[in-house]
Design an enzyme around this catalytic site. Structure first.
Site, PDB file in Angstrom:
ATOM      1  N   GLY A 115       0.804  -1.218   0.000  1.00 28.04           N
ATOM      2  CA  GLY A 115       0.000   0.000   0.000  1.00 28.04           C
ATOM      3  C   GLY A 115       0.835   1.265   0.000  1.00 28.04           C
TER       4      GLY A 115
ATOM      5  N   GLY B 109      -3.331   0.572   4.561  1.00 23.72           N
ATOM      6  CA  GLY B 109      -2.230   0.762   3.612  1.00 23.72           C
ATOM      7  C   GLY B 109      -2.715   0.862   2.172  1.00 23.72           C
ATOM      8  N   ARG B 110      -3.578  -0.073   1.761  1.00 29.00           N
ATOM      9  CA  ARG B 110      -4.025  -0.087   0.361  1.00 29.00           C
ATOM     10  C   ARG B 110      -5.040   1.011   0.057  1.00 29.00           C
ATOM     11  NH1 ARG B 110      -5.224  -4.393   3.305  1.00 29.00           N
ATOM     12  NH2 ARG B 110      -7.371  -5.048   3.681  1.00 29.00           N
TER      13      ARG B 110
ATOM     14  N   LYS C  55       3.748   2.783   6.765  1.00 31.61           N
ATOM     15  CA  LYS C  55       2.797   3.089   7.835  1.00 31.61           C
ATOM     16  C   LYS C  55       3.375   2.687   9.185  1.00 31.61           C
ATOM     17  CE  LYS C  55      -1.896   1.974   9.288  1.00 31.61           C
ATOM     18  NZ  LYS C  55      -3.170   1.351   8.938  1.00 31.61           N
ATOM     19  N   THR C  56       3.920   1.491   9.241  1.00 36.02           N
ATOM     20  CA  THR C  56       4.420   0.967  10.520  1.00 36.02           C
ATOM     21  C   THR C  56       5.864   1.386  10.802  1.00 36.02           C
ATOM     22  OG1 THR C  56       5.141  -0.983   9.319  1.00 36.02           O
ATOM     23  CG2 THR C  56       2.987  -1.095  10.389  1.00 36.02           C
ATOM     24  N   PHE C  57       6.570   1.710   9.772  1.00 36.96           N
ATOM     25  CA  PHE C  57       8.015   1.965   9.828  1.00 36.96           C
ATOM     26  C   PHE C  57       8.774   0.778  10.435  1.00 36.96           C
ATOM     27  CE2 PHE C  57      11.396   5.097   9.143  1.00 36.96           C
ATOM     28  CZ  PHE C  57      10.832   5.784   8.077  1.00 36.96           C
TER      29      PHE C  57
ATOM     30  N   GLU D 295      11.463  -4.893   4.034  1.00 37.77           N
ATOM     31  CA  GLU D 295      11.906  -4.507   2.690  1.00 37.77           C
ATOM     32  C   GLU D 295      12.208  -3.008   2.634  1.00 37.77           C
ATOM     33  OE1 GLU D 295       9.260  -6.296   3.469  1.00 37.77           O
ATOM     34  OE2 GLU D 295       8.815  -7.835   1.967  1.00 37.77           O
TER      35      GLU D 295
ATOM     36  N   LYS E 233       5.793 -13.347   7.030  1.00 40.19           N
ATOM     37  CA  LYS E 233       6.766 -12.342   7.488  1.00 40.19           C
ATOM     38  C   LYS E 233       7.528 -12.867   8.694  1.00 40.19           C
ATOM     39  CE  LYS E 233       3.972  -8.257   6.591  1.00 40.19           C
ATOM     40  NZ  LYS E 233       3.411  -7.097   7.269  1.00 40.19           N
TER      41      LYS E 233
ATOM     42  N   GLU F 180      -6.490  -8.339  -1.190  1.00 35.54           N
ATOM     43  CA  GLU F 180      -6.110  -8.229   0.220  1.00 35.54           C
ATOM     44  C   GLU F 180      -7.333  -7.881   1.070  1.00 35.54           C
ATOM     45  OE1 GLU F 180      -1.720  -7.219   1.742  1.00 35.54           O
ATOM     46  OE2 GLU F 180      -2.890  -5.422   1.367  1.00 35.54           O
TER      47      GLU F 180
ATOM     48  N   HIS G 120      -3.361 -10.142 -27.548  1.00 39.30           N
ATOM     49  CA  HIS G 120      -2.410 -11.011 -28.244  1.00 39.30           C
ATOM     50  C   HIS G 120      -1.766 -11.985 -27.275  1.00 39.30           C
ATOM     51  CE1 HIS G 120      -2.635  -8.658 -31.990  1.00 39.30           C
ATOM     52  NE2 HIS G 120      -3.009  -7.717 -31.129  1.00 39.30           N
TER      53      HIS G 120
HETATM   54  C1  G6Q Z   1      -2.034  -2.795   2.792  1.00 38.71           C
HETATM   55  C2  G6Q Z   1      -1.212  -3.745   3.498  1.00 38.71           C
HETATM   56  C3  G6Q Z   1       0.217  -3.823   3.031  1.00 38.71           C
HETATM   57  C4  G6Q Z   1       1.109  -2.694   3.539  1.00 38.71           C
HETATM   58  C5  G6Q Z   1       2.560  -3.088   3.301  1.00 38.71           C
HETATM   59  C6  G6Q Z   1       3.523  -2.014   3.719  1.00 38.71           C
HETATM   60  O1  G6Q Z   1      -3.176  -2.565   3.051  1.00 38.71           O
HETATM   61  O2  G6Q Z   1      -1.320  -3.541   4.841  1.00 38.71           O
HETATM   62  O3  G6Q Z   1       0.326  -3.889   1.638  1.00 38.71           O
HETATM   63  O4  G6Q Z   1       0.794  -1.509   2.889  1.00 38.71           O
HETATM   64  O5  G6Q Z   1       2.846  -4.260   3.998  1.00 38.71           O
HETATM   65  O6  G6Q Z   1       3.352  -1.717   5.067  1.00 38.71           O
HETATM   66  P1  G6Q Z   1       3.997  -0.448   5.680  1.00 38.71           P
HETATM   67  O7  G6Q Z   1       3.383   0.732   5.025  1.00 38.71           O
HETATM   68  O8  G6Q Z   1       3.712  -0.512   7.149  1.00 38.71           O
HETATM   69  O9  G6Q Z   1       5.463  -0.506   5.381  1.00 38.71           O
END
Ligand code: G6Q
Length: 552
Positions: free
Chosen positions: A155, A271-272, A207-209, A213, A517, A357, A388
């Site tokens: 997201g 996130g999404r 979002k979570t930091f 990745e 994870k 998701e 195609h």
């Molecule tokens: C979306 C999910 C997921 C999330 C990623 C990144 O709704 O929760 O795709 O966005 O895992 O997460 P962070 O933004 O916390 O890094």
């Protein structure tokens, strides 16, 4: 009325509809009803939807709408817009709609008005995007920023990446945008190899930091900056080149990000569903804050339609019930999105996350097993490329795969109108071919002049005739601009929401992604250190680990 009660109540009625429609060809439905196109098309927030090429009649559609109503859709919709904690497994409100609300009112969640914080962050996005685009924002060596790299995943990547690609023509005078998501080092290295650290700004969006990745790529980016700008480890000037976007500002602060470089959003933004928040900062940098505001305005317009239109005239609801119809009764396991627009190339991937998701679940909100089907596989590629490649299966495969065709009526540039017409003609033709098919007689007539033996002719007639009766929706965008794209994304968000309500799901959690994870961290420590406490893996996993360590 509870969703499960409603569903079981409607099943026999809809089964009768299915029994009736299963054997009727859509060509006959059109023949019987000269008003079918008018009856089954509608406009909302500048988008036009023709859904007449679906295997429905008035009774079936009425029953599907009744199903939606009886599932509690009206109340659920109000609960979402008014900040009730509808994400029940995380006890959170779901307020991405507040992020694009531009009116003066308050919106409450958990006893607090969320709008002052939203307005403050919106202003910060505007100011920062302006500063970068105007050249006022300078890097550590005083250079103007030419390239912005968004580091984020899921997201925190798919929305901004899809939107900036879709709106590339609106990006003139802005920096060049790049997106790094994969922890595979080749992605970031390939991008950085082309950039100058003195002119590069990173946005680390998480979002979570805590996402492995993203944090790994951010470390690599910081090292690249320090090395490229010949800075010592303790030189804080790297901060001019790294912004953070997060719902956990303290986590970003702890990693050395400057407070004024941290942009915030909130737990109640999934996130999404987050591209409307500070996660959209790269969009504002790419197309300018005015363009970003237009994107919000388009979504807000679709929100207003979704909130106020009667269910039977409600575009997201119509798309949702049609999807439920095919998934449940025609056993359609997938749904394809076919944008006839190269700029929307990433839309299928974006919608894949949004839908799969959100509704890829087998438990209802109350923890009991779903009584109906739930979310389908979402996939697609831009037309005409898909034609195609995989359309063969949609036309003649054994499964029924409902399609969404998306077309922008206006060509982006006047000098390419002729070519744009070829693109549009192909979309219309595919929808027609799917619906009408080709009869044996048509094929026989075409082969009349050939010198085939009767047996060869029969064989070809069998292979070349097409049953048709394959459903599709046809969405017309007046043009691909920020406002229209905002409406389109919001349309799909609400479609997914409606389906979740009908199926009784919580569309806003994603517990299914957690286990992998956790195991990845454990396996990583075992790969790095043979002596790490080995968790008893299954024999296949153990054998893979031995082989990947070079021991097998
Ligand atoms: C979306 C999910 C997921 C999330 C990623 C990144 O709704 O929760 O795709 O966005 O895992 O997460 P962070 O933004 O916390 O890094």
């Amino acid at each position: 009325m509870s969703a499960s009660f409603s569903n079981s109540h409607f099943l026999p009625v809809l089964q009768q509809d299915f029994a009736r429609l299963q054997t009727i060809h859509m060509r006959d439905l059109f023949a019987q009803d000269p008003l079918r196109v008018t009856r089954y098309s509608l406009s909302a927030a500048t988008l036009f939807l023709d859904y007449s090429k679906n295997r429905i009649d008035e009774a079936a559609l009425d029953h599907l709408i009744e199903l939606a109503a009886a599932s509690g859709l009206g109340a659920a919709r109000d609960a979402m817009f008014t900040g009730q904690p509808i994400n029940n497994t995380e006890d959170r409100a779901v307020l991405h709609t507040a992020l694009r609300y531009r009116g003066p009112d308050s919106i409450w969640a958990d006893g607090a008005d969320v709008m002052p914080g939203i307005r403050e962050q919106r202003q910060r996005i505007v100011d920062c995007a302006r500063a970068v685009r105007s050249g006022e924002w300078r890097g550590a060596t005083g250079q103007v920023i030419s390239d912005v790299v968004n580091i984020g995943i899921g997201g925190s990547d798919l929305g901004p990446a899809m939107v900036t690609q879709a709106l590339a023509p609106y990006g003139c005078n802005g920096p060049k945008l790049h997106f790094v998501s994969n922890v595979d080092p080749v992605q970031i290295s390939d991008i950085l190899a082309k950039l100058d650290p003195a002119c590069t700004l990173f946005i680390v969006a998480s979002k979570t930091f805590t996402t492995q990745e993203t944090l790994t790529n951010a470390v690599m980016a910081k090292r690249w900056l320090l090395a490229g700008l010949a800075m010592a480890e303790d030189d804080s000037r790297w901060q001019r080149h790294m912004l953070a976007v997060t719902a956990r500002p303290n986590a970003a602060k702890a990693l050395g990000y400057k407070e004024e470089h941290i942009f915030c959003f909130w737990d109640w933004v999934g996130g999404r569903y987050s591209l409307w928040s500070a996660v959209g900062l790269p969009i504002a940098m790419a197309i300018g804050p005015e363009g970003f505001d237009e994107l919000l305005a388009g979504a807000e317009e679709m929100d207003a339609h979704f909130r106020s239109a009667p269910l039977k005239d409600n575009m997201p609801v119509i798309l949702a019930v049609l999807g439920v119809w095919y998934r449940q009764f025609f056993n359609s396991q997938s749904h394809t999105v076919l944008p006839y627009s190269q700029r929307l190339a990433r839309l299928p991937a974006y919608l894949q996350q949004l839908d799969m998701e959100s509704n890829g679940k087998s438990l209802k909100k109350d923890g009991t097993a779903v009584s109906w089907a739930s979310g389908p596989v979402i996939w697609g590629e831009p037309g005409t490329n898909g034609q195609h490649a995989f359309y063969q299966l949609i036309h003649q495969g054994v499964d029924l795969i409902p399609c969404d065709f998306l077309v922008a009526r206006e060509c982006e540039s006047p000098e390419h109108v002729d070519q744009h017409q070829i693109l549009v003609a192909n979309a219309v033709a595919q929808a027609e071919a799917l619906m009408c098919g080709k009869s044996e007689q048509q094929v026989r007539d075409e082969l009349a002049e050939s010198s085939l033996s009767p047996a060869q002719e029969d064989l070809l007639v069998a292979h070349k005739s097409m049953p048709g009766n394959r459903p599709s929706n046809f969405l017309i965008l007046p043009r691909l601009c920020p406002k229209v794209l905002g409406s389109l994304i919001a349309l799909y968000e609400h479609k997914v929401f409606c389906q979740g309500v009908i199926w009784g799901l919580n569309s806003f959690d994603q517990w299914g992604v957690e286990l992998g994870k956790q195991l990845a961290s454990q396996i990583l420590s075992e790969m790095r250190d043979d002596t790490a406490t080995a968790v008893p893996h299954d024999p296949s996993t153990n054998a893979l680990l031995v082989r990947l360590r070079g021991g097998g």
